[in-house]
Design a protein around this motif. Structure first.
Motif, PDB file in Angstrom:
ATOM      1  N   GLY A 155      90.662  39.079  37.189  1.00 22.25           N
ATOM      2  CA  GLY A 155      91.950  38.757  37.785  1.00 22.25           C
ATOM      3  C   GLY A 155      92.535  39.839  38.663  1.00 22.25           C
ATOM      4  N   SER A 156      91.745  40.837  39.022  1.00 16.45           N
ATOM      5  CA  SER A 156      92.227  41.911  39.892  1.00 16.45           C
ATOM      6  C   SER A 156      92.307  41.429  41.331  1.00 16.45           C
ATOM      7  CB  SER A 156      91.297  43.130  39.798  1.00 16.45           C
ATOM      8  OG  SER A 156      89.972  42.790  40.171  1.00 16.45           O
ATOM      9  N   VAL A 157      93.139  42.094  42.135  1.00 15.36           N
ATOM     10  CA  VAL A 157      93.176  41.773  43.556  1.00 15.36           C
ATOM     11  C   VAL A 157      91.916  42.328  44.210  1.00 15.36           C
ATOM     12  CG1 VAL A 157      95.700  41.782  43.603  1.00 15.36           C
ATOM     13  CG2 VAL A 157      94.460  43.855  44.240  1.00 15.36           C
ATOM     14  N   LYS A 158      91.505  41.712  45.302  1.00 13.17           N
ATOM     15  CA  LYS A 158      90.246  42.067  45.952  1.00 13.17           C
ATOM     16  C   LYS A 158      90.444  43.177  46.982  1.00 13.17           C
ATOM     17  CE  LYS A 158      86.415  40.234  48.722  1.00 13.17           C
ATOM     18  NZ  LYS A 158      85.379  40.821  47.842  1.00 13.17           N
ATOM     19  N   LEU A 159      89.635  44.226  46.867  1.00 13.35           N
ATOM     20  CA  LEU A 159      89.613  45.309  47.844  1.00 13.35           C
ATOM     21  C   LEU A 159      88.360  45.201  48.708  1.00 13.35           C
ATOM     22  CD1 LEU A 159      90.611  48.468  45.760  1.00 13.35           C
ATOM     23  CD2 LEU A 159      92.009  47.289  47.467  1.00 13.35           C
ATOM     24  N   HIS A 160      88.515  45.436  49.999  1.00 13.06           N
ATOM     25  CA  HIS A 160      87.367  45.492  50.895  1.00 13.06           C
ATOM     26  C   HIS A 160      86.922  46.946  51.014  1.00 13.06           C
ATOM     27  CE1 HIS A 160      89.533  41.764  51.905  1.00 13.06           C
ATOM     28  NE2 HIS A 160      88.316  41.267  52.058  1.00 13.06           N
ATOM     29  N   ALA A 161      86.653  47.544  49.859  1.00 19.31           N
ATOM     30  CA  ALA A 161      86.292  48.959  49.778  1.00 19.31           C
ATOM     31  C   ALA A 161      85.579  49.208  48.460  1.00 19.31           C
ATOM     32  CB  ALA A 161      87.533  49.843  49.883  1.00 19.31           C
ATOM     33  N   ASP A 162      84.752  50.251  48.423  1.00 22.30           N
ATOM     34  CA  ASP A 162      84.050  50.623  47.198  1.00 22.30           C
ATOM     35  C   ASP A 162      84.976  51.472  46.346  1.00 22.30           C
ATOM     36  OD1 ASP A 162      82.299  51.185  45.192  1.00 22.30           O
ATOM     37  OD2 ASP A 162      80.768  52.131  46.459  1.00 22.30           O
ATOM     38  N   ALA A 163      85.953  50.826  45.767  1.00 24.22           N
ATOM     39  CA  ALA A 163      86.967  51.506  44.972  1.00 24.22           C
ATOM     40  C   ALA A 163      87.532  50.535  43.948  1.00 24.22           C
ATOM     41  CB  ALA A 163      88.088  52.032  45.874  1.00 24.22           C
ATOM     42  N   ARG A 164      87.932  51.075  42.805  1.00 29.46           N
ATOM     43  CA  ARG A 164      88.595  50.290  41.772  1.00 29.46           C
ATOM     44  C   ARG A 164      89.838  51.050  41.325  1.00 29.46           C
ATOM     45  NH1 ARG A 164      83.308  49.264  41.554  1.00 29.46           N
ATOM     46  NH2 ARG A 164      82.654  47.103  41.110  1.00 29.46           N
ATOM     47  N   LEU A 165      90.877  50.298  41.056  1.00 36.51           N
ATOM     48  CA  LEU A 165      92.131  50.891  40.601  1.00 36.51           C
ATOM     49  C   LEU A 165      92.493  50.307  39.242  1.00 36.51           C
ATOM     50  CD1 LEU A 165      94.807  52.443  40.794  1.00 36.51           C
ATOM     51  CD2 LEU A 165      95.686  50.595  42.244  1.00 36.51           C
ATOM     52  N   TYR A 166      92.781  51.200  38.297  1.00 31.16           N
ATOM     53  CA  TYR A 166      93.223  50.832  36.959  1.00 31.16           C
ATOM     54  C   TYR A 166      94.620  51.416  36.739  1.00 31.16           C
ATOM     55  CZ  TYR A 166      88.147  50.283  36.145  1.00 31.16           C
ATOM     56  OH  TYR A 166      86.818  49.920  36.236  1.00 31.16           O
ATOM     57  N   ILE A 167      95.440  50.718  35.949  1.00 32.45           N
ATOM     58  CA  ILE A 167      96.759  51.221  35.595  1.00 32.45           C
ATOM     59  C   ILE A 167      96.926  51.099  34.084  1.00 32.45           C
ATOM     60  CG2 ILE A 167      99.253  50.974  35.900  1.00 32.45           C
ATOM     61  CD1 ILE A 167      98.741  49.796  38.638  1.00 32.45           C
ATOM     62  N   GLY A 168      97.501  52.145  33.471  1.00 28.28           N
ATOM     63  CA  GLY A 168      97.704  52.132  32.031  1.00 28.28           C
ATOM     64  C   GLY A 168      99.039  52.720  31.634  1.00 28.28           C
ATOM     65  N   LEU A 169      99.520  52.298  30.463  1.00 32.87           N
ATOM     66  CA  LEU A 169     100.750  52.818  29.860  1.00 32.87           C
ATOM     67  C   LEU A 169     100.388  53.470  28.533  1.00 32.87           C
ATOM     68  CD1 LEU A 169     103.016  49.662  30.414  1.00 32.87           C
ATOM     69  CD2 LEU A 169     102.933  51.718  31.848  1.00 32.87           C
ATOM     70  N   PHE A 170     100.842  54.700  28.347  1.00 31.09           N
ATOM     71  CA  PHE A 170     100.455  55.442  27.145  1.00 31.09           C
ATOM     72  C   PHE A 170     101.650  56.153  26.531  1.00 31.09           C
ATOM     73  CE2 PHE A 170      96.695  54.991  29.739  1.00 31.09           C
ATOM     74  CZ  PHE A 170      95.744  54.585  28.816  1.00 31.09           C
ATOM     75  N   ASP A 171     101.771  55.992  25.221  1.00 29.49           N
ATOM     76  CA  ASP A 171     102.839  56.635  24.470  1.00 29.49           C
ATOM     77  C   ASP A 171     102.312  56.946  23.076  1.00 29.49           C
ATOM     78  OD1 ASP A 171     105.349  57.709  24.103  1.00 29.49           O
ATOM     79  OD2 ASP A 171     106.420  55.879  24.630  1.00 29.49           O
ATOM     80  N   ALA A 172     102.975  57.892  22.426  1.00 29.23           N
ATOM     81  CA  ALA A 172     102.667  58.237  21.036  1.00 29.23           C
ATOM     82  C   ALA A 172     101.165  58.438  20.832  1.00 29.23           C
ATOM     83  CB  ALA A 172     103.226  57.170  20.104  1.00 29.23           C
ATOM     84  N   GLY A 173     100.550  57.670  19.906  1.00 30.73           N
ATOM     85  CA  GLY A 173      99.137  57.877  19.582  1.00 30.73           C
ATOM     86  C   GLY A 173      98.177  57.085  20.443  1.00 30.73           C
ATOM     87  N   GLU A 174      98.666  56.412  21.467  1.00 31.59           N
ATOM     88  CA  GLU A 174      97.786  55.597  22.304  1.00 31.59           C
ATOM     89  C   GLU A 174      96.886  56.482  23.158  1.00 31.59           C
ATOM     90  OE1 GLU A 174     100.966  51.926  22.888  1.00 31.59           O
ATOM     91  OE2 GLU A 174     100.841  53.543  24.359  1.00 31.59           O
ATOM     92  N   GLN A 175      95.630  56.082  23.276  1.00 29.85           N
ATOM     93  CA  GLN A 175      94.710  56.846  24.108  1.00 29.85           C
ATOM     94  C   GLN A 175      93.593  55.951  24.619  1.00 29.85           C
ATOM     95  OE1 GLN A 175      92.890  60.054  21.956  1.00 29.85           O
ATOM     96  NE2 GLN A 175      91.964  58.726  20.421  1.00 29.85           N
ATOM     97  N   ALA A 176      92.917  56.407  25.662  1.00 34.14           N
ATOM     98  CA  ALA A 176      91.786  55.682  26.232  1.00 34.14           C
ATOM     99  C   ALA A 176      90.689  56.682  26.579  1.00 34.14           C
ATOM    100  CB  ALA A 176      92.210  54.914  27.480  1.00 34.14           C
TER     101      ALA A 176
END
Length: 233
Positions: A155-176
């Motif tokens: 469901g991401s928007v389409k880029l005409h480029a070799d790139a990917r964008l991710y967005i995250g929200l982090f608080d307290a004990g949350e991690q990735a």
């Protein structure tokens, strides 16, 4: 290798109605050491005063992403789109062979705070295009949500480029923890709050450039909103 780019090191412009911080060389701000990172060419953190905005102007051959943090941004362009971008929504505009648009904050009292991102496309002269999608806070909470990609997966928007964008929200004990391809580049931009990136503390406006790294760990967030770019070299 991780290279930090601190918020106060960015270029700055104050036009009265517009206050902007430039992560890379842009307009009157020029720094040959910061011309971009892979195909990532611009990250401008803009604040538009109430009742003001960018008048109609043109772009060519650039993938332009707008991401609103606070307030609203009214968009109108020469290919017939007229939309309002709200917090949590990602707008992708492909300038291609040429497009004209305007961006305006119609609010009487609230400043619009948003990120304007330019990514160099893989191919020049394509048809101009437009796409806008909303991504809820729940989708980004404690994880990196893919919001833009060349194959428009998940469901991401389409880029005409070799790139990917991710967005995250982090608080307290949350991690990735994310596995990286050491042959590619990664760029981390902290939009709000603060968190640790591979053990290094970053605050709002700070960024980290990762080269030849095999992993990315985001942890110890405090009201953090972070953008992560996966980029071709």
């Amino acid at each position: 290798m991780i290279t930090l780019r601190k918020s106060l090191e960015r270029g700055h412009a104050d036009h009265g109605w517009l206050k902007s911080f430039h992560s890379f060389s842009f307009a009157e701000y020029f720094d040959p050491a910061h011309m971009g990172f892979g195909p990532l060419r611009v990250i401008n953190e803009d604040r538009i005063a109430p009742g003001t905005g960018f008048g109609t102007h043109g772009h060519r051959d650039m993938e332009i992403i707008s991401y609103v943090l606070e307030g609203e941004l009214a968009h109108r362009d020469s290919i017939g789109n007229g939309e309002v971008i709200r917090p949590g929504e990602v707008q992708r505009m492909s300038a291609g062979r040429g497009i004209r648009h305007s961006e305006y904050n119609h609010a009487e009292q609230q400043t619009t705070h948003f990120l304007q991102i330019w990514i160099q496309p893989d191919e020049l002269g394509i048809d101009p295009g437009y796409e806008q999608k909303a991504f809820s806070a729940e989708e980004k909470r404690g994880r990196l949500r893919l919001v833009a990609s060349p194959d428009a997966v998940d469901g991401s928007v389409k880029l005409h480029a070799d790139a990917r964008l991710y967005i995250g929200l982090f608080d307290a004990g949350e991690q990735a923890a994310v596995t990286l391809d050491p042959e590619r580049l990664a760029y981390v931009h902290v939009a709000r709050g603060e968190l640790s990136v591979n053990g290094q503390r970053l605050r709002a406006g700070d960024a980290a450039q990762l080269q030849a790294e095999a992993a990315l760990t985001l942890a110890e967030g405090r009201a953090a909103e972070v953008l992560v770019f996966d980029l071709a070299r």
